[in-house]
Design a protein around this motif. Structure first.
Motif, PDB file in Angstrom:
ATOM      1  N   MET A  89      -3.788   8.854 -25.412  1.00  0.00           N
ATOM      2  CA  MET A  89      -2.514   9.276 -24.866  1.00  0.00           C
ATOM      3  C   MET A  89      -1.723   8.019 -24.478  1.00  0.00           C
ATOM      4  O   MET A  89      -2.217   7.169 -23.758  1.00  0.00           O
ATOM      5  N   VAL A  90      -0.505   7.908 -24.970  1.00  0.00           N
ATOM      6  CA  VAL A  90       0.319   6.740 -24.679  1.00  0.00           C
ATOM      7  C   VAL A  90       0.883   6.843 -23.266  1.00  0.00           C
ATOM      8  O   VAL A  90       0.872   7.909 -22.651  1.00  0.00           O
ATOM      9  N   ALA A  91       1.412   5.728 -22.776  1.00  0.00           N
ATOM     10  CA  ALA A  91       1.874   5.659 -21.389  1.00  0.00           C
ATOM     11  C   ALA A  91       2.922   6.719 -21.068  1.00  0.00           C
ATOM     12  O   ALA A  91       2.865   7.357 -20.014  1.00  0.00           O
ATOM     13  N   ALA A  92       3.880   6.928 -21.961  1.00  0.00           N
ATOM     14  CA  ALA A  92       4.922   7.925 -21.700  1.00  0.00           C
ATOM     15  C   ALA A  92       4.328   9.324 -21.606  1.00  0.00           C
ATOM     16  O   ALA A  92       4.775  10.149 -20.799  1.00  0.00           O
ATOM     17  N   ASP A  93       3.304   9.598 -22.417  1.00  0.00           N
ATOM     18  CA  ASP A  93       2.651  10.910 -22.367  1.00  0.00           C
ATOM     19  C   ASP A  93       1.906  11.099 -21.046  1.00  0.00           C
ATOM     20  O   ASP A  93       1.916  12.188 -20.471  1.00  0.00           O
ATOM     21  N   LYS A  94       1.244  10.039 -20.571  1.00  0.00           N
ATOM     22  CA  LYS A  94       0.529  10.132 -19.289  1.00  0.00           C
ATOM     23  C   LYS A  94       1.514  10.315 -18.148  1.00  0.00           C
ATOM     24  O   LYS A  94       1.266  11.089 -17.223  1.00  0.00           O
ATOM     25  N   SER A  95       2.634   9.614 -18.214  1.00  0.00           N
ATOM     26  CA  SER A  95       3.659   9.772 -17.190  1.00  0.00           C
ATOM     27  C   SER A  95       4.149  11.214 -17.160  1.00  0.00           C
ATOM     28  O   SER A  95       4.229  11.840 -16.100  1.00  0.00           O
ATOM     29  N   ARG A  96       4.468  11.746 -18.331  1.00  0.00           N
ATOM     30  CA  ARG A  96       4.961  13.129 -18.416  1.00  0.00           C
ATOM     31  C   ARG A  96       3.881  14.114 -17.965  1.00  0.00           C
ATOM     32  O   ARG A  96       4.187  15.098 -17.281  1.00  0.00           O
ATOM     33  N   ALA A  97       2.638  13.865 -18.322  1.00  0.00           N
ATOM     34  CA  ALA A  97       1.538  14.740 -17.903  1.00  0.00           C
ATOM     35  C   ALA A  97       1.397  14.732 -16.380  1.00  0.00           C
ATOM     36  O   ALA A  97       1.193  15.786 -15.764  1.00  0.00           O
ATOM     37  N   LEU A  98       1.509  13.559 -15.768  1.00  0.00           N
ATOM     38  CA  LEU A  98       1.430  13.483 -14.307  1.00  0.00           C
ATOM     39  C   LEU A  98       2.579  14.240 -13.659  1.00  0.00           C
ATOM     40  O   LEU A  98       2.397  14.915 -12.640  1.00  0.00           O
ATOM     41  N   LEU A  99       3.755  14.144 -14.243  1.00  0.00           N
ATOM     42  CA  LEU A  99       4.903  14.883 -13.709  1.00  0.00           C
ATOM     43  C   LEU A  99       4.666  16.390 -13.815  1.00  0.00           C
ATOM     44  O   LEU A  99       4.924  17.140 -12.860  1.00  0.00           O
ATOM     45  N   TRP A 100       4.153  16.847 -14.965  1.00  0.00           N
ATOM     46  CA  TRP A 100       3.866  18.266 -15.138  1.00  0.00           C
ATOM     47  C   TRP A 100       2.837  18.740 -14.118  1.00  0.00           C
ATOM     48  O   TRP A 100       3.022  19.768 -13.460  1.00  0.00           O
ATOM     49  N   HIS A 101       1.744  17.977 -13.987  1.00  0.00           N
ATOM     50  CA  HIS A 101       0.696  18.357 -13.030  1.00  0.00           C
ATOM     51  C   HIS A 101       1.210  18.305 -11.601  1.00  0.00           C
ATOM     52  O   HIS A 101       0.791  19.106 -10.761  1.00  0.00           O
ATOM     53  N   GLY A 102       2.110  17.385 -11.320  1.00  0.00           N
ATOM     54  CA  GLY A 102       2.696  17.322  -9.987  1.00  0.00           C
ATOM     55  C   GLY A 102       3.465  18.582  -9.642  1.00  0.00           C
ATOM     56  O   GLY A 102       3.298  19.158  -8.562  1.00  0.00           O
ATOM     57  N   VAL A 103       4.295  19.045 -10.560  1.00  0.00           N
ATOM     58  CA  VAL A 103       5.057  20.270 -10.324  1.00  0.00           C
ATOM     59  C   VAL A 103       4.113  21.472 -10.247  1.00  0.00           C
ATOM     60  O   VAL A 103       4.259  22.350  -9.388  1.00  0.00           O
ATOM     61  N   PHE A 104       3.109  21.511 -11.129  1.00  0.00           N
ATOM     62  CA  PHE A 104       2.159  22.624 -11.131  1.00  0.00           C
ATOM     63  C   PHE A 104       1.362  22.680  -9.832  1.00  0.00           C
ATOM     64  O   PHE A 104       1.205  23.752  -9.226  1.00  0.00           O
ATOM     65  N   LEU A 105       0.873  21.532  -9.372  1.00  0.00           N
ATOM     66  CA  LEU A 105       0.101  21.505  -8.134  1.00  0.00           C
ATOM     67  C   LEU A 105       1.001  21.851  -6.941  1.00  0.00           C
ATOM     68  O   LEU A 105       0.563  22.536  -6.012  1.00  0.00           O
TER      69      LEU A 105
END
Length: 145
Positions: free
Chosen positions: A1-17
């Motif tokens: 997973m590239v850096a931009a994908d990890k950033s976006r994944a963290l943002l998604w998980h942040g909103v979900f949590l």
């Protein structure tokens, strides 16, 4: 997973949590230990915000791919287990490791052990997350090659 994908994944998980934390707050009064339910609500909201912040600063971290991967997974583990362990404590009514919010409550031995394992392991994970992130944000750090 590239850096931009990890950033976006963290943002998604942040909103979900954050959403999980909000919904936990709605039902916290019906739990065996409503005070721990409130703790779980707050953990979901605060840890969701932490993941959002980490996702926003992801591109500024100066760490190798290996350290970024460790940081990513430790952050997800620590934040979700924080919410889930306090939720389990609220549902089970445990109190051994949470003497303030769990005062007067005691669950079965397996329930207490499960909550304890979650709370202790997430503490280690989140300490590691903070140290790794601080190293990645240190002044003058060179970007990885």
């Amino acid at each position: 997973m590239v850096a931009a994908d990890k950033s976006r994944a963290l943002l998604w998980h942040g909103v979900f949590l954050f959403l999980l934390g909000l919904t936990t707050g709605i039902v916290s009064g019906s739990m065996a230990n409503p005070r721990m339910g409130l703790s779980s609500h707050l953990e979901g909201v605060m840890n969701g915000l932490f993941l959002l912040a980490l996702g926003l600063l992801w591109g500024r971290l100066r760490l190798s791919a290996r350290w970024l991967t460790a940081l990513f997974w430790l952050a997800l583990y620590g934040t979700y287990v924080n919410w889930a362990s306090t939720l389990a404590a609220a549902i089970f009514g445990t109190g051994r490791t949470t003497p303030i919010a769990g005062a007067g409550h005691q669950g079965a031995a397996w329930q207490e052990n499960l909550v304890d394992a979650g709370l202790y392991s997430l503490s280690v994970a989140m300490l590691a997350v903070c140290v790794i992130a601080l190293v990645g944000l240190r002044p003058g750090a060179e970007p990885p090659h």
